[in-house]
Enzyme design. Sequence first.
Site: not given
Length: 684
Positions: A381-384
């Site tokens: 998910g959005s950690v990247v």
Amino acid sequence: MKSKKTSTKVHKNKSELPFRLHLIFGIVVFLLVLLVARLAYLQIFNGSKYVADVERTDTTIETSNVQRGMIYDSTGKVLVGNESHQAIQYTKGVNVLSSTLRQTAERLGKYLTVSTSTLSDQDQADYYLANSKNLEKTENSFKNHSDYSTKALYSMAVKKVAKTVTLDKTEKNAAQIFSLMNGAYELSTVYLKESGVTNKEIAEIGEHLSEFPGVKVGTSWSRDYPEGNSIKSVAGTVSSAKTGLPSDEVNMLLAQGYSRNDSVGQSYLEKEYDPILKGTKSQTRVDVNGNNTIKKEVKQYAGKKGDNLVLSINAAFQKQVQSDTKTAVSSAGGESTGGYVVVMNPNTGAVLALAGVDRNPNTGKVTDNALGTINEPIVMGSVVKGAMVTGALMDGVITPTNSTLTDKPIRLVGTGSKSSWFNKSGGQDISVDASTALEVSSNSYMMQLAMKEGGFKYSPGAGLTMGTGVFSKMHGYFEQFGLGTDTGIDIPGESAGYTGPSNHANIGKALDLAFGQYDAYTTIQVAQYISTIANGGYRIAPHVVSQIRGTNGNGGLGKLQETIQPKVLNYVDDTAAQKKVVTKGLYDVVHGTNTYKTGGALASVSPEISAKTGTAETTTNGKSTVTLSLASYAPSKNPKVVVAVAMPGLGESAESNNIDLAKKVYSAYWKTVQDKSAIKDTTK
């Protein structure tokens, strides 16, 4: 007339007797002459040669195993040690015949019981044919057996015996002993039984030791784990005399000087650092005369215990993080499939903890799996998004001073409506710059960056016509941070993650890739990615071994042999202004003022944390689930530690499992590993 005939006959017999005696005497004399001639030939003409052969000394080297090096934590606690056992050893002599080995094995088998679980058909056949009568009988059973070479004939005999001969329990025991003896090199020492030797076996073998040439009572070692088994999966395993060398590497290891029954690291740290841990065998010079009798033994080298590894992992901290992870996963319920945490020094790559557990969603059973941190790819998910923003800045589609876009649902033909978590219907359209997009975790912003990098001008309802090269472009930027590529960690077997198809049929997935909803990454990759941001752009290979040390006179840690230095794999060459855009956004995730910031629950933690949260929509066991992840570092200024968390398979209503676990990890770190009072001023 009769009298005359009788007289004549007697006279004839008397004349034949001397002739026969002379003939026998002549033969005897002739044989004696031949014998004397032969003796003269041997003693006079070749006597010196045969004396030299008898007195000739062949010098060979006998080797014996040594204790394996140990593994310590960062504070000097033994994580992987050696437990000693009484063992029965065998040193193979010079030119020992298989028939002699069989006889020794049979005699020894009366007093020693070994496991036959690994005894193969080949082993049993070799043992049976080591009896010369059995070998001759089997070979003679083949038609025209004299037409075959010795090697071919023996191979045929083995195949036949393996099918027709059955050994009883006693014979199998002897066959196993024979196999171990037969597998040894000349003058090398192997274990016939390396653990579980009973006092009775030792007493009886000692009493009859003269009957078993080369056999002696010795010591073996097996691995033990004084601080518990949580580190075992990271440390790996070591082969034993019972299991032998790994079958897929046996030829290579034999060429390196190993014996078939030697201990060798089979996995992970034990395998990666085997040349260091194994030590060097003792060497004894053995002088053997012409008839293979040992004349003299002189120990030339006592051997050297393997060097020791000192890990960057703190045992107490590792236990606490593993326990907290297990508790978090056990209480998650639902379809949770596990949880993984990596704690790392962003400036050196030193791994401080690798914690992981797997959970069976059908039974709820939780099992330790620290290595899931390096070999379990997860859609994070959005950690990247920090990598996505950096790539867009480096690509020039936005700049530090011109990065504002409107967060709005993205509606394209064939992809459906894709939006940010706070703006599903489009009623919350807001203008965000790159830092704010990170703060509020805007999916829409990242998708618009992807379309800009792909050269596609967005308009609602249009078809997505950009080329597939956008996948390569985004992957290239992500990999500079360690996402989707090997991290270089010093534990064999890490996964490079999972990369989804990048053909034109999947062009819409490029938008999902932009906000972490397509490719899968390991937790160690997330830790390396956030470390690269935290340290200013250096992608450093993670490592769990910090030092290699010898052993002192008391058996403890000795002289420092080597300190593992940070290994820089690449540098992310964005400008200082571009870096600041990302670091500001990660700080604002926790400490920002926007209503939609996603990491505000971490704001109470001191020293200050910068972070990127992640939520990925997934399906587990046919049910809609989410993965909650976190990439974070602290302190926000001059970072000392990063914490990466991944918890897949949670219920859709899950909100803070990742943050709650991270808070416990940070608390344990500042309490166990580093005193935060020493760095308070760095956050002001």
